[in-house]
Structures are given as C-alpha cells and as structure tokens.
Design a protein around this motif. Structure first.
Motif, PDB file in Angstrom:
ATOM      1  N   ASP A  72       0.811  -1.215   0.000  1.00 20.07           N
ATOM      2  CA  ASP A  72       0.000   0.000   0.000  1.00 20.07           C
ATOM      3  C   ASP A  72       0.848   1.270   0.000  1.00 20.07           C
ATOM      4  O   ASP A  72       0.379   2.334  -0.412  1.00 20.07           O
ATOM      5  CB  ASP A  72      -0.963  -0.001   1.189  1.00 20.07           C
ATOM      6  N   ARG A  73       2.100   1.172   0.439  1.00 19.06           N
ATOM      7  CA  ARG A  73       2.978   2.341   0.442  1.00 19.06           C
ATOM      8  C   ARG A  73       3.552   2.635  -0.942  1.00 19.06           C
ATOM      9  O   ARG A  73       4.157   3.680  -1.156  1.00 19.06           O
ATOM     10  CB  ARG A  73       4.122   2.127   1.440  1.00 19.06           C
ATOM     11  N   LEU A  74       3.336   1.715  -1.874  1.00 21.44           N
ATOM     12  CA  LEU A  74       3.926   1.845  -3.201  1.00 21.44           C
ATOM     13  C   LEU A  74       2.897   2.134  -4.283  1.00 21.44           C
ATOM     14  O   LEU A  74       3.272   2.464  -5.414  1.00 21.44           O
ATOM     15  CB  LEU A  74       4.685   0.559  -3.565  1.00 21.44           C
ATOM     16  N   ILE A  75       1.613   1.995  -3.953  1.00 23.54           N
ATOM     17  CA  ILE A  75       0.573   2.103  -4.965  1.00 23.54           C
ATOM     18  C   ILE A  75      -0.439   3.181  -4.589  1.00 23.54           C
ATOM     19  O   ILE A  75      -0.488   3.647  -3.443  1.00 23.54           O
ATOM     20  CB  ILE A  75      -0.148   0.756  -5.174  1.00 23.54           C
ATOM     21  N   SER A  76      -1.263   3.563  -5.545  1.00 25.70           N
ATOM     22  CA  SER A  76      -2.356   4.507  -5.295  1.00 25.70           C
ATOM     23  C   SER A  76      -3.376   4.379  -6.416  1.00 25.70           C
ATOM     24  O   SER A  76      -3.137   3.713  -7.428  1.00 25.70           O
ATOM     25  CB  SER A  76      -1.827   5.942  -5.210  1.00 25.70           C
ATOM     26  N   HIS A  77      -4.522   5.028  -6.225  1.00 28.05           N
ATOM     27  CA  HIS A  77      -5.553   5.139  -7.258  1.00 28.05           C
ATOM     28  C   HIS A  77      -5.999   3.776  -7.789  1.00 28.05           C
ATOM     29  O   HIS A  77      -5.955   3.493  -8.999  1.00 28.05           O
ATOM     30  CB  HIS A  77      -5.058   6.012  -8.413  1.00 28.05           C
ATOM     31  N   VAL A  78      -6.452   2.898  -6.885  1.00 30.48           N
ATOM     32  CA  VAL A  78      -6.928   1.570  -7.278  1.00 30.48           C
ATOM     33  C   VAL A  78      -8.380   1.650  -7.749  1.00 30.48           C
ATOM     34  O   VAL A  78      -9.220   2.305  -7.116  1.00 30.48           O
ATOM     35  CB  VAL A  78      -6.810   0.580  -6.104  1.00 30.48           C
ATOM     36  N   ALA A  79      -8.675   1.008  -8.847  1.00 25.59           N
ATOM     37  CA  ALA A  79     -10.039   0.925  -9.372  1.00 25.59           C
ATOM     38  C   ALA A  79     -10.192  -0.419 -10.075  1.00 25.59           C
ATOM     39  O   ALA A  79      -9.216  -1.169 -10.260  1.00 25.59           O
ATOM     40  CB  ALA A  79     -10.325   2.072 -10.334  1.00 25.59           C
ATOM     41  N   TYR A  80     -11.436  -0.721 -10.488  1.00 27.67           N
ATOM     42  CA  TYR A  80     -11.709  -2.011 -11.134  1.00 27.67           C
ATOM     43  C   TYR A  80     -12.552  -1.787 -12.375  1.00 27.67           C
ATOM     44  O   TYR A  80     -13.480  -0.964 -12.376  1.00 27.67           O
ATOM     45  CB  TYR A  80     -12.410  -2.962 -10.164  1.00 27.67           C
ATOM     46  N   GLY A  81     -12.233  -2.526 -13.419  1.00 21.60           N
ATOM     47  CA  GLY A  81     -12.984  -2.436 -14.658  1.00 21.60           C
ATOM     48  C   GLY A  81     -13.509  -3.789 -15.084  1.00 21.60           C
ATOM     49  O   GLY A  81     -12.803  -4.801 -14.972  1.00 21.60           O
ATOM     50  N   TYR A  82     -14.759  -3.808 -15.538  1.00 17.57           N
ATOM     51  CA  TYR A  82     -15.376  -5.048 -16.016  1.00 17.57           C
ATOM     52  C   TYR A  82     -15.743  -4.871 -17.483  1.00 17.57           C
ATOM     53  O   TYR A  82     -16.526  -3.983 -17.844  1.00 17.57           O
ATOM     54  CB  TYR A  82     -16.630  -5.372 -15.204  1.00 17.57           C
ATOM     55  N   HIS A  83     -15.159  -5.689 -18.351  1.00 11.36           N
ATOM     56  CA  HIS A  83     -15.491  -5.655 -19.773  1.00 11.36           C
ATOM     57  C   HIS A  83     -15.040  -6.959 -20.419  1.00 11.36           C
ATOM     58  O   HIS A  83     -14.149  -7.644 -19.914  1.00 11.36           O
ATOM     59  CB  HIS A  83     -14.852  -4.447 -20.470  1.00 11.36           C
ATOM     60  N   ASN A  84     -15.702  -7.288 -21.523  1.00 13.19           N
ATOM     61  CA  ASN A  84     -15.423  -8.544 -22.226  1.00 13.19           C
ATOM     62  C   ASN A  84     -15.504  -9.749 -21.287  1.00 13.19           C
ATOM     63  O   ASN A  84     -14.734 -10.710 -21.417  1.00 13.19           O
ATOM     64  CB  ASN A  84     -14.050  -8.493 -22.906  1.00 13.19           C
ATOM     65  N   GLN A  85     -16.431  -9.668 -20.330  1.00 10.29           N
ATOM     66  CA  GLN A  85     -16.714 -10.751 -19.393  1.00 10.29           C
ATOM     67  C   GLN A  85     -15.530 -11.067 -18.484  1.00 10.29           C
ATOM     68  O   GLN A  85     -15.429 -12.171 -17.944  1.00 10.29           O
ATOM     69  CB  GLN A  85     -17.165 -11.998 -20.149  1.00 10.29           C
ATOM     70  N   ARG A  86     -14.653 -10.103 -18.313  1.00  7.87           N
ATOM     71  CA  ARG A  86     -13.492 -10.274 -17.442  1.00  7.87           C
ATOM     72  C   ARG A  86     -13.349  -9.068 -16.525  1.00  7.87           C
ATOM     73  O   ARG A  86     -13.841  -7.975 -16.825  1.00  7.87           O
ATOM     74  CB  ARG A  86     -12.214 -10.485 -18.273  1.00  7.87           C
ATOM     75  N   LEU A  87     -12.662  -9.289 -15.397  1.00  6.60           N
ATOM     76  CA  LEU A  87     -12.498  -8.252 -14.384  1.00  6.60           C
ATOM     77  C   LEU A  87     -11.025  -7.882 -14.259  1.00  6.60           C
ATOM     78  O   LEU A  87     -10.158  -8.767 -14.189  1.00  6.60           O
ATOM     79  CB  LEU A  87     -13.028  -8.769 -13.032  1.00  6.60           C
ATOM     80  N   TYR A  88     -10.760  -6.569 -14.203  1.00  8.06           N
ATOM     81  CA  TYR A  88      -9.391  -6.090 -14.138  1.00  8.06           C
ATOM     82  C   TYR A  88      -9.209  -5.109 -12.983  1.00  8.06           C
ATOM     83  O   TYR A  88     -10.112  -4.325 -12.676  1.00  8.06           O
ATOM     84  CB  TYR A  88      -9.009  -5.386 -15.450  1.00  8.06           C
ATOM     85  N   ARG A  89      -8.057  -5.191 -12.356  1.00  5.96           N
ATOM     86  CA  ARG A  89      -7.652  -4.188 -11.378  1.00  5.96           C
ATOM     87  C   ARG A  89      -6.736  -3.183 -12.068  1.00  5.96           C
ATOM     88  O   ARG A  89      -5.817  -3.556 -12.786  1.00  5.96           O
ATOM     89  CB  ARG A  89      -6.900  -4.815 -10.211  1.00  5.96           C
ATOM     90  N   TYR A  90      -7.010  -1.889 -11.838  1.00  3.29           N
ATOM     91  CA  TYR A  90      -6.153  -0.819 -12.325  1.00  3.29           C
ATOM     92  C   TYR A  90      -5.578  -0.078 -11.126  1.00  3.29           C
ATOM     93  O   TYR A  90      -6.261   0.116 -10.121  1.00  3.29           O
ATOM     94  CB  TYR A  90      -6.944   0.162 -13.198  1.00  3.29           C
ATOM     95  N   TRP A  91      -4.332   0.341 -11.234  1.00  2.25           N
ATOM     96  CA  TRP A  91      -3.733   1.131 -10.166  1.00  2.25           C
ATOM     97  C   TRP A  91      -2.512   1.871 -10.688  1.00  2.25           C
ATOM     98  O   TRP A  91      -2.003   1.578 -11.779  1.00  2.25           O
ATOM     99  CB  TRP A  91      -3.372   0.243  -8.980  1.00  2.25           C
ATOM    100  N   GLU A  92      -2.074   2.838  -9.903  1.00  2.00           N
ATOM    101  CA  GLU A  92      -0.865   3.574 -10.255  1.00  2.00           C
ATOM    102  C   GLU A  92       0.297   3.083  -9.404  1.00  2.00           C
ATOM    103  O   GLU A  92       0.179   2.942  -8.182  1.00  2.00           O
ATOM    104  CB  GLU A  92      -1.035   5.076 -10.037  1.00  2.00           C
ATOM    105  N   GLN A  93       1.431   2.847 -10.039  1.00  2.00           N
ATOM    106  CA  GLN A  93       2.648   2.451  -9.341  1.00  2.00           C
ATOM    107  C   GLN A  93       3.847   2.920 -10.164  1.00  2.00           C
ATOM    108  O   GLN A  93       3.889   2.718 -11.377  1.00  2.00           O
ATOM    109  CB  GLN A  93       2.706   0.935  -9.136  1.00  2.00           C
TER     110      GLN A  93
END
Length: 318
Positions: free
Chosen positions: A209-230
């Motif tokens: 958590d000290r290395l990352i920020s701005h976590v979000a999730y996207g759902y498309h094409n029947q798959r789930l993805y985590r997005y974040w800044e690092q």
C-alpha cells in the motif's frame, strides 16, 4: 469439465449493484448458483436458480439437517454455517463435482480462468475465505467441518456471535494445521473496509500500500481487471473477483456489461483508460474520503470539523 455450483443464502434487501453481480454470474455460464432468499428477484440468468424461502424456514432446514443441536437465529450467523452446506443441502447439489459458498457484495471475473480443471483435479478445497470457497462434493470432504480438531463445531454453531468458522478462524485453519493441501492463490481482491479508497487487504498486509495509489476495477469482455498507479505508471491485471465488504456503492451507469468501480461508485467504462483519467476518477483528497475514513475509525464530530477546515485550507498533513 468439472461441474461447480455456488450456494448463496441472502435475506433482506440486496445491494444496489446486485444487477452487476448477476451479470458477472451470467458471464460464467459453466458455473451454477443457488440463491436462497426472501426477496422477489427477477431477470436472473439461466445459471442462477432462485429458491424463494423465508429465513426461518431456511434456518430450520439447516439446523434440522445437522447431526447435532445447533442454533441459528439471525441471517448474519449464516457465515458460520457455510461449511455445513455440503451435507445439509446435499439434495440440492447432488450431481455437482464441486460445491461452494459465496457472497453477493462482489463482482466475479472469469472464474474458469483462475479455477480450471487442473486445479479441481489436484485439490478438494479451493480458497479459504468466506466470500468464495469451493469443496469437492464427496462425503469425506463435506463432513470435514465436524471431524476437524481445530474448533468445536457444536460450540461454534450454538454461539450467537459470528466466529468466522468459514474462514481462517475455523475450517480453513484446520485444513492448514492438519497439513491437508488446498489451493489458496490470491488472484482476488478483498477491499479493506476502513478506508474510502480501494485498498486490497493483502497489499495492506505486505506493505504494498505504500507503493501504490488510485486503485479501481474495470469489467469488460466478461473479465475483471484491477487498475492502479505504481511508479508513475498505469498498471493493469486480470483478477478472479473483487469483494466490496461492508461498503455502500452507488450505481451511476446504465450498462451492466461494461463498467468501472471507483470509490464508492459504479460508473461508465472509459473508451480508453489513461493514468490521468484514473487519477481523475479516484481522487485521493476529498471531503467524502475524510468523512468515510473517520466514521470507519470511530472519530467524533469535532474531529471531522477539524479535518474539514484543514482540508479547505489546503493542508494534507493530518
């Protein structure tokens, strides 16, 4: 292909994003769900079977199916009863190779990508958390909850408190201590409940958590993805599911097939997600964030006002 069925008892009003949950179920057509509920659910997918039942009737069926006396007085206590479903609901799940239990405050990705037959042929238990666990459907595995030596099931299932018997404080710990191999890969995110921003519990535990920020999730094409800044870059990874435990999330998108989860909203999926767009959708400093975090930490009203003044003055050193 191994047949899988997931059991979901739910009593009371479902989360606002329940249609998005159902979409993620529909897009896993080789997995079935059994939903026991007192709610009038409509437009459910073909692989989601709704069994209309009151909590009292369902609780009576669970308790009567056990080989010992148990007490089930509230829906939340069902968490401790999850490991018994393989025995007491056997009439509903016979014919399946694996049965499991799950929650509905989550979004599934492509389940078979992460739990394929290669895993199901090697293990009789997959995962260790209450929000999703699978068991091989056989008498020995289904009865393990009452044969294990870590925690007495009679004591647990007669205690009105929730004791997390379905997780590491119960049967999963027993499997581990008795050296029984099970699959516990962590290709999922369980969101930390005491922060407004999305923070996977595993990242808080290992210091990521000290290395990352701005976590979000996207759902498309029947798959789930985590997005974040690092490291100043947009990162992306496909995951099994995300669990939004004890979090109220508003739905601000009309699409149930493509969407993003940002704190604490479901919004439309951008045509092309950039790092700048991710930062804009997941602002780190906001009044909503202050209020949410302080309420979860139990801070009093006066402290909230102090935070508000400091925020308005541009101070971020609280």
């Amino acid at each position: 292909m191994k047949r899988i069925v997931l059991i979901l008892p739910y009593f009371g009003r479902v989360p606002s994003y329940f249609p998005l949950f159902l979409t993620s179920c529909r897009n896993n057509p080789t997995v079935d769900w059994l939903v026991y509920t007192d709610q009038p659910l409509t437009d459910t997918p073909a692989n989601v079977k709704v069994i209309k039942v009151s909590f009292d009737s369902f609780a009576r069926r669970i308790v009567d199916g056990l080989p010992f006396k148990a007490t089930l007085k509230s829906p939340y206590k069902l968490c401790d009863f999850k490991p018994v479903y393989g025995e007491v609901l056997q009439d509903d799940i016979s014919g399946y190779d694996f049965w499991g239990h799950c929650d509905c405050d989550l979004i599934f990705g492509d389940i078979r990508t992460f739990i394929g037959d290669d895993i199901l042929e090697r293990y009789t238990k997959v995962l260790s958390h209450g929000h999703l666990t699978l068991y091989h459907n056989d008498p020995e595995t289904n009865s393990y909850y009452r044969r294990q030596q870590y925690k007495d099931p009679v004591t647990v299932l007669n205690d009105p408190r929730t004791l997390f018997f379905d997780e590491w404080h119960g049967v999963s710990r027993a499997w581990s201590e008795e050296g029984i191999p099970f699959c516990d890969d962590t290709d999922f995110d369980d969101i930390y409940i005491r922060r407004f921003e999305f923070l996977p519990v595993k990242w808080r535990a290992d210091g990521t958590d000290r290395l990352i920020s701005h976590v979000a999730y996207g759902y498309h094409n029947q798959r789930l993805y985590r997005y974040w800044e690092q490291d100043g870059k947009l990162q992306e990874e496909e995951i099994l599911y995300v669990h939004f435990q004890k979090r109220r999330i508003e739905v601000e998108t009309a699409s149930t097939e493509e969407f993003m989860a940002v704190p604490n909203r479901f919004v439309s999926l951008p045509h092309e997600l950039t790092l700048s767009e991710l930062r804009h959708m997941t602002p780190y400093w906001s009044w909503s964030r202050w209020v949410f975090n302080c309420r979860r930490e139990g801070k009093h009203w006066l402290y909230l006002q102090k935070l508000r003044v400091q925020h308005l003055m541009g101070r971020e050193d609280v």
